[in-house]
Design a protein around this motif. Structure first.
Motif, mmCIF file in Angstrom:
data_model
loop_
_atom_site.group_PDB
_atom_site.id
_atom_site.type_symbol
_atom_site.label_atom_id
_atom_site.label_comp_id
_atom_site.label_asym_id
_atom_site.label_seq_id
_atom_site.Cartn_x
_atom_site.Cartn_y
_atom_site.Cartn_z
ATOM 1 N N LYS A 1 0.834 -1.209 0.000
ATOM 2 C CA LYS A 1 0.000 0.000 0.000
ATOM 3 C C LYS A 1 0.867 1.257 0.000
ATOM 4 O O LYS A 1 0.593 2.211 -0.750
ATOM 5 C CB LYS A 1 -0.937 -0.013 1.212
ATOM 6 C CG LYS A 1 -1.934 1.115 1.215
ATOM 7 C CD LYS A 1 -2.937 0.940 2.344
ATOM 8 C CE LYS A 1 -3.977 2.040 2.308
ATOM 9 N NZ LYS A 1 -5.017 1.854 3.316
ATOM 10 N N LEU B 1 -6.745 -2.410 -1.698
ATOM 11 C CA LEU B 1 -5.923 -1.711 -0.707
ATOM 12 C C LEU B 1 -6.457 -0.337 -0.325
ATOM 13 O O LEU B 1 -6.149 0.163 0.749
ATOM 14 C CB LEU B 1 -4.491 -1.555 -1.241
ATOM 15 C CG LEU B 1 -3.696 -2.847 -1.413
ATOM 16 C CD1 LEU B 1 -2.458 -2.610 -2.259
ATOM 17 C CD2 LEU B 1 -3.324 -3.411 -0.049
ATOM 18 N N PHE B 2 -7.233 0.294 -1.209
ATOM 19 C CA PHE B 2 -7.625 1.680 -0.988
ATOM 20 C C PHE B 2 -9.133 1.903 -0.900
ATOM 21 O O PHE B 2 -9.571 3.032 -0.723
ATOM 22 C CB PHE B 2 -7.029 2.569 -2.087
ATOM 23 C CG PHE B 2 -5.524 2.525 -2.102
ATOM 24 C CD1 PHE B 2 -4.780 3.304 -1.230
ATOM 25 C CD2 PHE B 2 -4.850 1.669 -2.964
ATOM 26 C CE1 PHE B 2 -3.398 3.250 -1.231
ATOM 27 C CE2 PHE B 2 -3.469 1.613 -2.970
ATOM 28 C CZ PHE B 2 -2.735 2.407 -2.100
ATOM 29 N N LYS C 1 0.714 3.862 -3.209
ATOM 30 C CA LYS C 1 -0.116 5.054 -2.972
ATOM 31 C C LYS C 1 0.278 6.240 -3.848
ATOM 32 O O LYS C 1 -0.541 7.125 -4.096
ATOM 33 C CB LYS C 1 -0.144 5.439 -1.499
ATOM 34 C CG LYS C 1 1.116 6.062 -0.972
ATOM 35 C CD LYS C 1 0.947 6.428 0.493
ATOM 36 C CE LYS C 1 2.226 7.034 1.022
ATOM 37 N NZ LYS C 1 2.102 7.352 2.433
#
Length: 175
Positions: free
Chosen positions: A45, A153-154, A49
């Protein structure tokens, strides 16, 4: 929402065994397998990002898998062609980034997908302690098959971080 995600992760991780992050039985990345799955996900992550800004992904060579197409419950797929033809999986360098189109015309990074063509491996790869799905036909209509693993992940997936579809992803604002 963050609390729900944390509870889901804790439950998942308590059931998961520590495993290698190797993509293929013959390709061991000894550097990352010493970390717990939770730590591997955090490392992934953190590295990914930077692609929250879709222009960064495009500048680094990611291209649309289906030009302008948004896949329901998955979003827009941007692929990195230079990573698509081998069996090397790197937790910090996914082959595919997943974006959700937003009302304001922007895109939100929601997850990543790791991909391995079947012609470079003799069995399903494993990453983050998860066996990849497949083999399945290539989604872009090209000949061949592959294995893949989606990781949300987000944007929390209420069905689980590794489920292939996320019902919270909308294509409503896709162009």
């Amino acid at each position: 929402m963050k609390k729900i995600f944390t509870m889901i992760m804790v439950a998942f991780l308590s059931l998961s065994a520590l495993s290698s992050v190797s993509a293929h039985p013959h390709d061991h990345d000894k550097g990352d397998q010493k970390y717990s799955i939770e730590k591997q996900l955090a490392m992934s992550k953190k590295a990914i990002k930077k692609y929250r800004n879709i222009d960064v992904a495009l500048d680094e060579g990611f291209v649309g898998l289906f030009p302008g197409a948004c896949v329901p419950n998955m979003g827009i797929h941007l692929v990195k062609p230079s990573r698509m033809d081998d069996d090397k999986l790197r937790i910090k360098k996914p082959e595919i980034l997943l974006y959700e189109p937003l009302k304001n015309g922007h895109y939100k990074l929601v997850g990543a997908e790791w991909y391995v063509p079947t012609d470079v491996t003799d069995k399903a790869p494993v990453l983050f302690g998860q066996k990849f799905q497949g083999p399945m036909n290539n989604h872009d209509g090209t000949a061949g098959q592959h294995y893949d693993l989606h990781v949300w992940l987000f944007k929390t997936n209420l069905d689980g971080i590794f489920k292939p579809e996320n019902t919270r992803i909308s294509c409503q604002y896709a162009e």
